[in-house]
Scaffold this active site. Structure first.
Site, PDB file in Angstrom:
ATOM      1  N   GLU A   1      -2.349  11.388   2.888  1.00 51.47           N
ATOM      2  CA  GLU A   1      -2.991  10.722   4.479  1.00 51.47           C
ATOM      3  C   GLU A   1      -2.948  12.728   4.968  1.00 51.47           C
ATOM      4  O   GLU A   1      -2.307  13.310   5.259  1.00 51.47           O
ATOM      5  CB  GLU A   1      -3.568  10.019   5.334  1.00 51.47           C
ATOM      6  CG  GLU A   1      -3.321   9.009   4.027  1.00 51.47           C
ATOM      7  CD  GLU A   1      -3.310   7.401   5.682  1.00 51.47           C
ATOM      8  OE1 GLU A   1      -3.908   6.756   5.485  1.00 51.47           O
ATOM      9  OE2 GLU A   1      -2.165   7.441   5.676  1.00 51.47           O
TER      10      GLU A   1
ATOM     11  N   GLU B   1       1.225  -1.499   0.205  1.00 51.20           N
ATOM     12  CA  GLU B   1      -0.167  -0.138   0.125  1.00 51.20           C
ATOM     13  C   GLU B   1       0.986   1.378  -0.019  1.00 51.20           C
ATOM     14  O   GLU B   1       1.567   1.229   0.822  1.00 51.20           O
ATOM     15  CB  GLU B   1      -1.323   0.168   1.247  1.00 51.20           C
ATOM     16  CG  GLU B   1      -1.817   1.283   1.735  1.00 51.20           C
ATOM     17  CD  GLU B   1      -2.484   1.267   2.629  1.00 51.20           C
ATOM     18  OE1 GLU B   1      -3.186   0.098   2.873  1.00 51.20           O
ATOM     19  OE2 GLU B   1      -3.264   2.776   3.238  1.00 51.20           O
TER      20      GLU B   1
END
Length: 362
Positions: free
Chosen positions: A255, A250
């Protein structure tokens, strides 16, 4: 990013590297042999290696920008060849003539290691090649057509819970939660009762529609505001359905959580290095939720570099031991609460995560 400095070893490093390289080639030596009458194996000899960059001229000595290199390798008594291409990739061939295309944009010098085999016997050599790769847009969405996101590019993840993150939203594909409008993708997170959840939002992805290996990704976005919001621009390995997470890898390009306003995170997850991952960096910026910023990564076999508005804030050293050397697909979403989003403001009503464009270059 490219590095035009010549490849150099110190004396001690050179000795250690050659020893390691010898062990590597011995470990992967290929079967098949040319034997003498008494059954002994004849060692290969006269190893010749040439590398010609496509489109190289006096004005453009490093090629035409395609990144294509034509290799010709030959050796007396060789039954097979192993080639380390200098970018983390390896070829094993019985025919020494082949074409390879480098994809890392910019001008880069690669040291090519070649070994010719005849059973357990081998001979090795090296050649350096400097290649220019032009930056080419290979995929994009400018979000210029009003309505639902382009179905040829995007699908939806639908449901509650966040698939292991204990999130509070229910992902839908309703226009109330996701719409393209006025040149922007708008993901709207709402406080409402829906199918057992207290919040709704949206998550779109390019799985089974577009995936890529290596390159530069740029996303211009304005992030959601409010304690509990969790805006994310990220990628998963295309082998997710077979390898599972985190073995598929990932790459979290960006974020941001409303409980830690203006702190941008770049993170990677892999087997043994997931969850509270040590492979992470962050950068404090201004106005993440009120102004647009460009979030980007440069991804190659050697590194993954994270940027905000062209400012580098984290470099991950990539290698063949990590799952970040295969095709990945893109995901855009806004979650509520959960393991990373944290406590939700009880007065939260709504917030919008806006994306101006997403562009992928070779």
């Amino acid at each position: 990013m490219g590095n035009n400095m010549p490849f150099q070893f110190s004396k001690n490093t050179n000795c250690l590297f050659l020893l390691a390289l010898t062990n590597f080639f011995l470990l992967f030596s290929c079967s098949g042999s040319n034997n003498t009458e008494d059954g002994t194996v004849t060692a290969p000899s006269n190893l010749m290696v040439s590398a010609t960059v496509a489109g190289a001229t006096a004005q453009n000595p490093n090629g035409d920008g395609s990144g294509t290199v034509n290799f010709n390798i030959s050796a007396t008594n060789a039954s097979s060849y192993k080639i380390l291409l200098g970018n983390g990739e390896t070829k094993e061939l019985t025919n020494g003539s082949f074409t390879y295309t480098y994809t890392t944009a910019g001008t880069n010098t690669y040291v090519i290691y070649v070994s010719a085999y005849n059973s357990g016997q081998f001979v090795s050599s090296t050649v350096s090649v400097t290649v220019f790769v032009g930056s080419v847009l290979v995929w994009s969405d400018e979000f210029n057509a009003n309505g639902a996101p382009d179905s040829s590019k995007w699908g939806y993840d639908l449901g509650a819970g966040g698939w292991g993150n204990n999130e509070s939203q229910y992902y839908t594909k309703r226009p109330e939660n996701i719409i393209v409008q006025d040149g922007l993708l708008k993901i709207k997170t709402l406080k409402e009762s829906f199918s057992g959840s207290n919040y709704t939002s949206a998550r779109i992805l390019t799985k089974d529609k577009f995936s890529f290996k290596y390159g530069r990704v740029e996303i211009r976005a304005k992030l959601a505001l409010g304690a509990g919001t969790w805006s994310a621009l990220w990628m998963l390995g295309s082998n997710l359905s077979t390898a599972g997470w985190p073995a598929c890898g990932e790459i979290d390009m960006m974020e941001h959580v409303g409980n830690d306003l203006n702190k941008i995170h770049g993170t990677l997850h892999s087997t043994g290095r997931s969850g509270n991952s040590p492979d992470s960096g962050n950068l404090l910026i201004s106005n993440a939720a009120t102004e647009f910023h460009v979030y980007s990564i440069d991804w190659s076999a050697k590194s993954i570099k994270f940027y905000v508005d062209s400012q580098l804030f984290y470099t991950f050293v990539n290698s063949a031991s990590f799952p970040f050397n295969q095709k990945f697909f893109l995901i855009i979403n806004c979650a509520m609460g959960g393991n990373f989003g944290g406590a939700i403001d009880p007065n939260f009503v709504a917030s919008t995560f806006e994306v101006d464009y997403i562009r992928v270059y070779n």
